[in-house]
Write an enzyme that holds these catalytic residues in place. Structure first.
Site, mmCIF file in Angstrom:
data_model
loop_
_atom_site.group_PDB
_atom_site.id
_atom_site.type_symbol
_atom_site.label_atom_id
_atom_site.label_comp_id
_atom_site.label_asym_id
_atom_site.label_seq_id
_atom_site.Cartn_x
_atom_site.Cartn_y
_atom_site.Cartn_z
ATOM 1 N N SER A 127 0.849 -1.189 0.000
ATOM 2 C CA SER A 127 0.000 0.000 0.000
ATOM 3 C C SER A 127 0.885 1.240 0.000
ATOM 4 O O SER A 127 2.100 1.145 0.129
ATOM 5 C CB SER A 127 -0.907 0.003 1.231
ATOM 6 O OG SER A 127 -0.185 0.477 2.344
ATOM 7 N N LYS A 128 0.236 2.370 -0.121
ATOM 8 C CA LYS A 128 0.983 3.618 -0.238
ATOM 9 C C LYS A 128 1.887 3.883 0.959
ATOM 10 O O LYS A 128 2.859 4.610 0.871
ATOM 11 C CB LYS A 128 0.012 4.792 -0.402
ATOM 12 C CG LYS A 128 -0.546 4.846 -1.800
ATOM 13 C CD LYS A 128 -1.421 6.059 -1.991
ATOM 14 C CE LYS A 128 -2.185 5.907 -3.299
ATOM 15 N NZ LYS A 128 -3.408 6.638 -3.350
ATOM 16 N N ARG A 129 1.537 3.277 2.091
ATOM 17 C CA ARG A 129 2.351 3.481 3.283
ATOM 18 C C ARG A 129 3.732 2.819 3.157
ATOM 19 O O ARG A 129 4.679 3.212 3.804
ATOM 20 C CB ARG A 129 1.628 2.951 4.524
ATOM 21 C CG ARG A 129 0.973 4.044 5.337
ATOM 22 C CD ARG A 129 0.039 3.470 6.375
ATOM 23 N NE ARG A 129 -1.163 2.946 5.728
ATOM 24 C CZ ARG A 129 -1.699 1.764 5.977
ATOM 25 N NH1 ARG A 129 -1.127 0.939 6.818
ATOM 26 N NH2 ARG A 129 -2.800 1.392 5.371
#
Ligand code: GLU
Length: 449
Positions: A239-241
């Site tokens: 994910s973007k994290r």
């Protein structure tokens, strides 16, 4: 001839996982002298988004993977899909289903109550009566009613999908006539001549349905390779994290497309302990059947390391061009410690730009009385002596009998604002005497009072 494709749905931007899938297809086609095709799956009109298509094409442009034929847009192929739906209806391999939403819901409830898997019960499969009024029919394909469908996957092996557990007469055209996802994917792949499909294993569950479509239309099945997803280090979907998922973000941060591709190939595929692969090596060595069966782990440090290797190999002139700046010698001074062009620019600026402030910790630690005297002496000599900076440096240290840091650190603080920089002699000689004098005077002024 091997024909592969990448078929993104334009939902926003080119996802890093998508680029990896595209790369694998590209390499496999090119390695075999085949073709790599691009198809934009823009059938979902509600989400259809021109910007998303543009973003995907831009990303492809940046990484340099080109489609060998004109790009196919599903949104322009309605007539083709209609034709094949008609064909299936005529051949009695598909049929109109007049079940209403309410009926479908009632069936679902009934099945759930009996702890059965909700599935269409085939009630219009052999219907010949008068259709109920006021219902726009959907079109369903006649799927097998028993046995299983086996996907012969080149990565995962043979996977059996029991019809009873996974399949029913699924919809191939909605009430408004629009064709459904699995139908168009199968039709397009067949018509485009795609014979090797490499894609994420999130699509594995679609494959039996697509096989039903292939078989109903009498098309030859492609070879399937379902590639495990990219996970983060805790084993979850990326994910973007965990790092940028938008490919263009890597461009903005100053990664090289070659190194990004190198990194993506290494996710779940290896060749001995080699890490750096040129495009030629990728082409020579890659075979999708060697892709690992388990999920691959995204690790940004690895990408940074790979990109740093690419960056180091570039000359000062090339790097200046990459950054669109003058080929300052500062580049050579700092490039080895940088992993991206973004970092390189920051490191250059730290030296090139006059400091706006001075780090108080550095001052406290390194700007004592003795150091002040040394710095003042250094400034004096820079202004009056013909000697080179290096000579001035050593003569001051010799005379005062003190170590290098005593003078080097205050000079650093004066020149770049902090007590960290590459070799101070190098920085001094790159900046030039006038600039060094200016910065030291400014600094001493700021420390008065
Ligand atoms: N359009 C699908 C996606 O973006 C890929 C379809 C396929 O590879 O079969 O996930």
């Amino acid at each position: 001839m091997i024909i592969t494709r990448f078929a993104p749905s334009p939902t926003g931007y080119l996802h890093i996982g998508g680029l990896r899938t595209a790369l694998l297809n590209y390499l496999w086609a090119k390695k075999n002298g085949g073709k790599f095709l691009l198809r934009i799956e823009d059938t979902d009109r509600s989400r259809h988004n021109e910007d998303a298509v543009t973003a995907i094409l831009e990303a492809f442009e940046w990484v340099g993977l080109k489609s060998d034929e004109e790009i196919v847009y599903q949104s322009k192929r309605d007539e083709i899909y209609k034709k094949y739906i008609e064909q299936l209806l005529e051949e009695n391999r598909a049929y109109r289903c007049y079940m209403t939403k309410e009926e479908l819901e009632a069936l679902r409830e009934e099945q759930t109550a009996k702890k059965e898997r909700p599935r269409y019960d085939g009630r219009y499969r052999d219907f010949t009566g008068v259709p109920p009024e006021g219902v726009e029919p959907v079109i369903r394909i006649k799927a097998p009613t028993e046995g299983s469908i086996v996907v012969h996957d080149r990565i995962k092996g043979s996977i059996e999908f029991r019809v009873a557990d996974t399949l029913d007469d699924f919809i191939i055209a909605r009430a408004d006539g629009s064709p459904t996802y699995n139908f168009v994917v199968a039709v397009d792949d067949a018509l485009m001549g795609v014979n090797e499909v490499i894609r994420g294993d999130d699509h594995l569950s679609n494959t039996p349905k697509q096989i039903v479509v292939y078989e109903a239309l009498g098309f030859e099945l492609p070879t399937f390779y379902h590639v495990p997803m990219i996970h983060n280090e805790s084993g979850k979907k990326l994910s973007k994290r965990d790092g940028a998922t938008d490919v263009m973000e890597y461009k903005r941060e100053g990664y090289y497309p070659e190194s990004l591709l190198n990194f993506l190939l290494r996710l779940g595929w290896s060749y001995g302990d080699q890490e750096i692969f040129t495009m030629d090596e990728m082409l020579n060595l890659f075979n999708p059947k060697d892709i690992s069966k388990s999920a691959s782990i995204y690790n940004i440090d690895k990408l940074n390391w790979i990109n740093g290797e690419y960056l180091k190999k570039r000359s000062r002139e090339e790097l200046a061009k990459d950054l669109n700046i003058e080929p300052t010698p500062i580049i050579n001074l700092v490039k080895d410690r940088c992993s991206t062009l973004g970092e390189l620019q920051t490191e250059i600026d730290k030296i090139l730009l006059r400091p706006e402030s001075y780090d108080s910790k550095s001052i406290k630690k390194h700007f004592k009385e003795l150091n002040r005297e040394l710095l003042e002496e250094f400034l004096e000599q820079l202004k009056s002596s013909e000697n080179s900076c290096e000579e001035i440096f050593s003569s001051i240290l010799e005379k005062s009998g003190t170590g290098m840091v005593k003078l080097a650190q205050p000079v650093r603080i004066a020149l770049v604002g902090v007590a960290q920089s590459p070799s101070v002699v190098d920085v001094v000689s790159i900046l030039g005497r006038d600039e060094v004098v200016y910065r030291i005077e400014k600094f001493l002024e700021s420390q008065k009072g």
